[in-house]
Design an enzyme around this catalytic site. Sequence first.
Site, PDB file in Angstrom:
ATOM      1  N   ILE A   1      10.754  24.342  -9.140  1.00  0.00           N
ATOM      2  CA  ILE A   1       9.859  24.048  -8.017  1.00  0.00           C
ATOM      3  C   ILE A   1      10.513  22.898  -7.285  1.00  0.00           C
ATOM      4  CG2 ILE A   1       7.556  23.355  -7.288  1.00  0.00           C
ATOM      5  CD1 ILE A   1       6.439  24.743  -9.741  1.00  0.00           C
TER       6      ILE A   1
ATOM      7  N   TYR B   1      -3.792   7.763 -12.759  1.00  0.00           N
ATOM      8  CA  TYR B   1      -4.446   6.454 -12.604  1.00  0.00           C
ATOM      9  C   TYR B   1      -5.493   6.137 -13.656  1.00  0.00           C
ATOM     10  CZ  TYR B   1      -6.414   2.267 -10.550  1.00  0.00           C
ATOM     11  OH  TYR B   1      -6.837   0.972 -10.379  1.00  0.00           O
TER      12      TYR B   1
ATOM     13  N   THR C   1       2.751  17.182  -3.785  1.00  0.00           N
ATOM     14  CA  THR C   1       3.193  15.832  -3.445  1.00  0.00           C
ATOM     15  C   THR C   1       4.108  15.853  -2.230  1.00  0.00           C
ATOM     16  OG1 THR C   1       3.143  15.337  -5.809  1.00  0.00           O
ATOM     17  CG2 THR C   1       4.203  13.733  -4.382  1.00  0.00           C
ATOM     18  N   THR C   2       5.031  16.819  -2.189  1.00  0.00           N
ATOM     19  CA  THR C   2       5.959  16.920  -1.064  1.00  0.00           C
ATOM     20  C   THR C   2       5.222  17.235   0.228  1.00  0.00           C
ATOM     21  OG1 THR C   2       7.623  17.712  -2.619  1.00  0.00           O
ATOM     22  CG2 THR C   2       8.104  18.006  -0.287  1.00  0.00           C
TER      23      THR C   2
ATOM     24  N   ARG D   1       4.913   9.515 -11.720  1.00  0.00           N
ATOM     25  CA  ARG D   1       3.901   9.313 -10.690  1.00  0.00           C
ATOM     26  C   ARG D   1       2.497   9.125 -11.254  1.00  0.00           C
ATOM     27  NH1 ARG D   1       4.737  10.466  -5.267  1.00  0.00           N
ATOM     28  NH2 ARG D   1       6.809  11.213  -4.714  1.00  0.00           N
TER      29      ARG D   1
ATOM     30  N   TYR E   1       1.265  20.647 -13.926  1.00  0.00           N
ATOM     31  CA  TYR E   1       2.313  19.814 -13.313  1.00  0.00           C
ATOM     32  C   TYR E   1       2.357  18.479 -14.045  1.00  0.00           C
ATOM     33  CZ  TYR E   1       4.850  17.282  -9.592  1.00  0.00           C
ATOM     34  OH  TYR E   1       5.741  16.535  -8.880  1.00  0.00           O
TER      35      TYR E   1
ATOM     36  N   LYS F   1       5.118  22.994 -14.598  1.00  0.00           N
ATOM     37  CA  LYS F   1       6.184  22.338 -13.844  1.00  0.00           C
ATOM     38  C   LYS F   1       6.444  21.015 -14.547  1.00  0.00           C
ATOM     39  CE  LYS F   1       7.198  20.153  -9.370  1.00  0.00           C
ATOM     40  NZ  LYS F   1       6.648  19.768  -8.038  1.00  0.00           N
TER      41      LYS F   1
END
Length: 292
Positions: free
Chosen positions: A204, A109, A46-47, A140, A135, A163
């Site tokens: 992380i 989603y 994402t980052t 999100r 993750y 994570k």
Amino acid sequence: MSFGRLITAMVTPFDEQLNIDWETTGRLIDYLIDEQKTDSLVISGTTGESPTLSDEEKVELFRFAVKHAAGRCKIIAGTGSNETAHSVQLTIKAEQTGVDGILLVAPYYNKPSQEGIYQHFRTISEATSLPVILYNVPSRTVVSISSETTLRLAQLPNIVATKECASLGQMTEIVSGAPEGFILYSGDDAITLPTLSVGGYGIISVASHIIGARMKQLIEAYLEGRVNDAKKINEECYPIFNGLFNCPHPVPNPVAVKHALALRGFPVGGVRLPLVPMDDNEAAFLQNLLDN
């Protein structure tokens, strides 16, 4: 395979046209390894603005990072999406570039059931020989990987870690029920120390772009039993942990950390739409935070 205690979820540097800036990407990898003491890098998480990178860009980033790091740190490829077949294909391509591991975000989603989540990760993990990190980031993805589903997945041979951006309670449930060798990373810089205290392995991180070396000292102090030292370092780092996501109101990642890198003399370019750069008030807040 050990990915270490401090993993940086690396930003993707862009040039003025918002294409990948390969020269800066190489310098950033060096900086994170040499100066910020990161043990591993997540590429295209994402980052790294994975939602706006094409598959071709992701694969080239994986290949570039493996070659440039040259064994100095582990390279973890972010290949998760909300389409299982797509994630399988990208994971296969990632493995061919020589990466050391895979990071798979929960399918967002389309809101699958826990059984759907389990089958999604199982199917992808069976398509690769690489170690896989789950993750879980419900803020999100809307869905959350339950502790029960995580522990079920932990029985699969190459799913080696998670994570977690969930509660400390869920982290505790996972740590206490996990098979030997399965480890938990915090996905939230602000709870690095609490995560260690409940049996988590490491972080992380986003903030490690700016204060990675200090975060490594925090982790080492706690592991060596110097809890008061770890507490003091945590208190010192907390304004950065918080400020990179609240400037002073919520700012989407990686807008703030990219701006912070520029303020520290390491410009990595802008962000791709639908993200937008910081406004003047946000930038002034971040400048003051770093100055202090």
